[in-house]
Design a protein around this motif. Structure first.
Motif: not given
Length: 138
Positions: A44-54
């Motif tokens: 649902p939330l793209n893991p690539a965007w989440l990884a960049v945010a983290a």
């Protein structure tokens, strides 16, 4: 550690000019490939965007300049991956191939250098490597 301490520590195993050139190519390629692999995971939330945010939170702790530099590196990559995905082009296998080839390049560079990769001492160096390639911007 401060940003400068991280970079100085990373410098210790990246002094040979050939190893430096290899890293300047392979480290961004690894980042792109890793983001491509994450981008290809349906969620649902793209893991690539989440990884960049983290990652940006980690870089922000080191200062505004490192966070901005990494955003400048990663955001165009994410946008390119979005274009590739929307075009229906394969993403996971090419990303995996690029990831493997870039890591082979890294290990060749370290063989030339005669020193082990920094991340074998501390995994946080996996986040410092991309900053090191952008050092001139910092």
């Amino acid at each position: 550690m401060t940003l400068e301490q991280w970079l100085q520590e990373y410098d210790l195993s990246h002094r040979h000019p050939v190893n430096i050139r290899i890293h300047k190519i392979c480290v961004p390629a690894i980042v792109f490939a890793l983001l491509g692999l994450l981008y290809s995971v349906p969620a649902p939330l793209n893991p690539a965007w989440l990884a960049v945010a983290a990652g940006l939170l980690f870089y922000w702790r080191l200062g505004r300049a490192p966070a901005v530099a990494m955003a400048v590196l990663c955001l165009p990559m994410l946008l390119a991956l979005d274009i590739i995905a929307r075009a229906g082009l394969p993403l996971a296998w090419p990303a995996l191939l690029l990831f493997a080839v870039a890591w082979v390049g890294q290990f060749i560079g370290h063989a030339i250098e005669g020193k082990k990769p920094s991340f074998l001492r501390d995994l946080q160096f996996l986040l410092i490597g991309p900053l090191w390639t952008l050092r001139r911007w910092l």
